[in-house]
Write a protein that holds these residues in place. Structure first.
Motif, mmCIF file in Angstrom:
data_model
loop_
_atom_site.group_PDB
_atom_site.id
_atom_site.type_symbol
_atom_site.label_atom_id
_atom_site.label_comp_id
_atom_site.label_asym_id
_atom_site.label_seq_id
_atom_site.Cartn_x
_atom_site.Cartn_y
_atom_site.Cartn_z
ATOM 1 N N ASP A 134 13.998 19.583 -49.942
ATOM 2 C CA ASP A 134 15.368 19.884 -50.395
ATOM 3 C C ASP A 134 15.456 21.332 -50.875
ATOM 4 O O ASP A 134 16.362 22.082 -50.518
ATOM 5 N N LYS A 135 14.512 21.682 -51.729
ATOM 6 C CA LYS A 135 14.553 22.989 -52.389
ATOM 7 C C LYS A 135 14.262 24.118 -51.404
ATOM 8 O O LYS A 135 14.821 25.213 -51.515
ATOM 9 N N ALA A 136 13.376 23.832 -50.440
ATOM 10 C CA ALA A 136 13.050 24.854 -49.443
ATOM 11 C C ALA A 136 14.283 25.166 -48.591
ATOM 12 O O ALA A 136 14.643 26.332 -48.394
ATOM 13 N N LEU A 137 14.937 24.135 -48.100
ATOM 14 C CA LEU A 137 16.114 24.375 -47.257
ATOM 15 C C LEU A 137 17.167 25.165 -48.022
ATOM 16 O O LEU A 137 17.796 26.082 -47.483
ATOM 17 N N TYR A 138 17.324 24.836 -49.287
ATOM 18 C CA TYR A 138 18.349 25.490 -50.109
ATOM 19 C C TYR A 138 18.106 26.995 -50.249
ATOM 20 O O TYR A 138 19.028 27.800 -50.135
ATOM 21 N N CYS A 139 16.874 27.395 -50.464
ATOM 22 C CA CYS A 139 16.630 28.833 -50.647
ATOM 23 C C CYS A 139 16.493 29.584 -49.325
ATOM 24 O O CYS A 139 16.782 30.787 -49.253
ATOM 25 N N VAL A 140 16.102 28.875 -48.269
ATOM 26 C CA VAL A 140 15.958 29.539 -46.960
ATOM 27 C C VAL A 140 17.335 29.873 -46.363
ATOM 28 O O VAL A 140 17.503 30.934 -45.749
ATOM 29 N N ASP A 141 18.289 28.982 -46.557
ATOM 30 C CA ASP A 141 19.601 29.111 -45.916
ATOM 31 C C ASP A 141 20.196 30.529 -46.049
ATOM 32 O O ASP A 141 20.520 31.165 -45.041
ATOM 33 N N PRO A 142 20.299 31.095 -47.244
ATOM 34 C CA PRO A 142 20.879 32.439 -47.353
ATOM 35 C C PRO A 142 19.910 33.572 -46.988
ATOM 36 O O PRO A 142 20.349 34.686 -46.696
ATOM 37 N N LEU A 143 18.604 33.286 -46.997
ATOM 38 C CA LEU A 143 17.644 34.350 -46.684
ATOM 39 C C LEU A 143 17.806 34.839 -45.239
ATOM 40 O O LEU A 143 17.637 36.015 -44.951
ATOM 41 N N THR A 144 18.160 33.917 -44.328
ATOM 42 C CA THR A 144 18.306 34.316 -42.921
ATOM 43 C C THR A 144 19.378 35.390 -42.773
ATOM 44 O O THR A 144 19.227 36.315 -41.981
ATOM 45 N N GLY A 145 20.460 35.266 -43.532
ATOM 46 C CA GLY A 145 21.557 36.238 -43.445
ATOM 47 C C GLY A 145 21.154 37.602 -43.973
ATOM 48 O O GLY A 145 21.524 38.641 -43.403
ATOM 49 N N LEU A 146 20.401 37.594 -45.050
ATOM 50 C CA LEU A 146 19.949 38.864 -45.637
ATOM 51 C C LEU A 146 19.028 39.599 -44.651
ATOM 52 O O LEU A 146 19.169 40.807 -44.430
ATOM 53 N N ILE A 147 18.116 38.861 -44.048
ATOM 54 C CA ILE A 147 17.157 39.479 -43.120
ATOM 55 C C ILE A 147 17.877 39.941 -41.838
ATOM 56 O O ILE A 147 17.613 41.032 -41.322
ATOM 57 N N THR A 148 18.805 39.130 -41.351
ATOM 58 C CA THR A 148 19.581 39.530 -40.169
ATOM 59 C C THR A 148 20.329 40.827 -40.455
ATOM 60 O O THR A 148 20.313 41.769 -39.646
ATOM 61 N N ALA A 149 20.965 40.906 -41.600
ATOM 62 C CA ALA A 149 21.730 42.112 -41.956
ATOM 63 C C ALA A 149 20.804 43.322 -42.087
ATOM 64 O O ALA A 149 21.163 44.436 -41.683
ATOM 65 N N ALA A 150 19.596 43.089 -42.609
ATOM 66 C CA ALA A 150 18.643 44.194 -42.754
ATOM 67 C C ALA A 150 18.214 44.729 -41.387
ATOM 68 O O ALA A 150 17.909 45.918 -41.245
ATOM 69 N N ALA A 151 18.202 43.851 -40.375
ATOM 70 C CA ALA A 151 17.871 44.305 -39.014
ATOM 71 C C ALA A 151 19.051 45.049 -38.396
ATOM 72 O O ALA A 151 18.874 46.075 -37.728
ATOM 73 N N LEU A 152 20.241 44.538 -38.640
ATOM 74 C CA LEU A 152 21.428 45.113 -37.982
ATOM 75 C C LEU A 152 21.792 46.504 -38.489
ATOM 76 O O LEU A 152 22.480 47.241 -37.794
ATOM 77 N N VAL A 153 21.346 46.869 -39.679
ATOM 78 C CA VAL A 153 21.644 48.224 -40.171
ATOM 79 C C VAL A 153 20.630 49.257 -39.650
ATOM 80 O O VAL A 153 20.820 50.450 -39.837
ATOM 81 N N ARG A 154 19.579 48.782 -39.011
ATOM 82 C CA ARG A 154 18.619 49.707 -38.408
ATOM 83 C C ARG A 154 19.226 50.280 -37.134
ATOM 84 O O ARG A 154 19.953 49.561 -36.432
ATOM 85 N N PRO A 155 18.907 51.530 -36.790
ATOM 86 C CA PRO A 155 19.455 52.074 -35.543
ATOM 87 C C PRO A 155 19.065 51.229 -34.321
ATOM 88 O O PRO A 155 19.867 51.031 -33.416
ATOM 89 N N GLU A 156 17.829 50.689 -34.348
ATOM 90 C CA GLU A 156 17.363 49.878 -33.204
ATOM 91 C C GLU A 156 17.946 48.470 -33.215
ATOM 92 O O GLU A 156 17.879 47.767 -32.211
ATOM 93 N N LYS A 157 18.474 48.065 -34.379
ATOM 94 C CA LYS A 157 18.959 46.692 -34.564
ATOM 95 C C LYS A 157 17.896 45.653 -34.170
ATOM 96 O O LYS A 157 18.196 44.645 -33.532
ATOM 97 N N LYS A 158 16.674 45.944 -34.536
ATOM 98 C CA LYS A 158 15.570 45.045 -34.167
ATOM 99 C C LYS A 158 14.813 44.592 -35.412
ATOM 100 O O LYS A 158 14.539 45.389 -36.316
ATOM 101 N N LEU A 159 14.417 43.334 -35.407
ATOM 102 C CA LEU A 159 13.647 42.802 -36.531
ATOM 103 C C LEU A 159 12.285 43.470 -36.668
ATOM 104 O O LEU A 159 11.746 43.586 -37.762
ATOM 105 N N GLU A 160 11.740 43.911 -35.537
ATOM 106 C CA GLU A 160 10.395 44.505 -35.604
ATOM 107 C C GLU A 160 10.409 45.799 -36.416
ATOM 108 O O GLU A 160 9.364 46.232 -36.910
#
Ligand code: FE2
Length: 183
Positions: free
Chosen positions: A102-128
């Motif tokens: 329960d607790k894992a799903l709850y904290c993971v849910d918003p983390l995906t958005g933060l990490i996605t946004a961190a990739a999208l602000v890169r010029p390459e728009k890549k997670l790597e």
């Protein structure tokens, strides 16, 4: 239940490609956490993949989001533990988180958005191109990906993870499926 059936059902019920990607990202991080804790990877992963299956069906009605998802998941053969995690990831339902799942799903849910946004602000728009320390920095910028609740992400401490490790695990897991995420 197997992943293929779950995926078919996700695709039948969710049209928005970004939402499907969010569910893939959640699955990947949940799998990584299950490995970290020696939990059932398939159970944790499929819980992540399923958790927003009702998001379009419930049309923004937060009083049913999670309830319908839990019902649909049960129909597909999900365990009660999975259904419970899906129920309580929507805190407006008032079902309290009890298990580590329960607790894992709850904290993971918003983390995906933060990490996605961190990739999208890169010029390459890549997670790597993203480093854990830059996600950590973005975490502190309140206006950055403001929809990703920092308070909710911080509840990783409830599953025994410091924020730094949680971010590292999440980033690595998402990098591992970057092509699927289009990032
Ligand atoms: Fe979600």
């Amino acid at each position: 239940m197997n992943r293929e059936e779950v995926l078919d059902s996700v695709k039948d019920n969710v049209e928005n490609a970004n939402l499907v990607k969010h569910m893939f990202a959640t699955e990947a991080i949940m799998r990584a956490l299950a490995r970290r804790f020696g939990e059932d990877e398939e159970e944790w992963g499929l819980t992540g993949l399923l958790h927003d299956i009702d998001a379009e069906l419930t049309e923004g009605d937060m009083s049913s989001h999670g309830k319908l998802g839990a019902d649909l998941s049960r129909e597909m053969g999900a365990s009660e533990a999975m259904a419970h995690a899906i129920l309580c990831h929507n805190e407006t339902l008032g079902v309290s988180s009890e298990t580590k799942l329960d607790k894992a799903l709850y904290c993971v849910d918003p983390l995906t958005g933060l990490i996605t946004a961190a990739a999208l602000v890169r010029p390459e728009k890549k997670l790597e191109a993203v480093e854990a320390k830059s996600v950590r920095k973005r975490f502190k910028e309140k206006s950055f990906a403001a929809g990703a609740s920092r308070e909710q992400i911080n509840t990783c401490i409830d599953i025994g993870l410091e924020l730094d490790e949680f971010i590292e695990i999440g980033l690595l897991a998402m990098q591992g499926i970057a092509p699927q995420l289009g990032l």
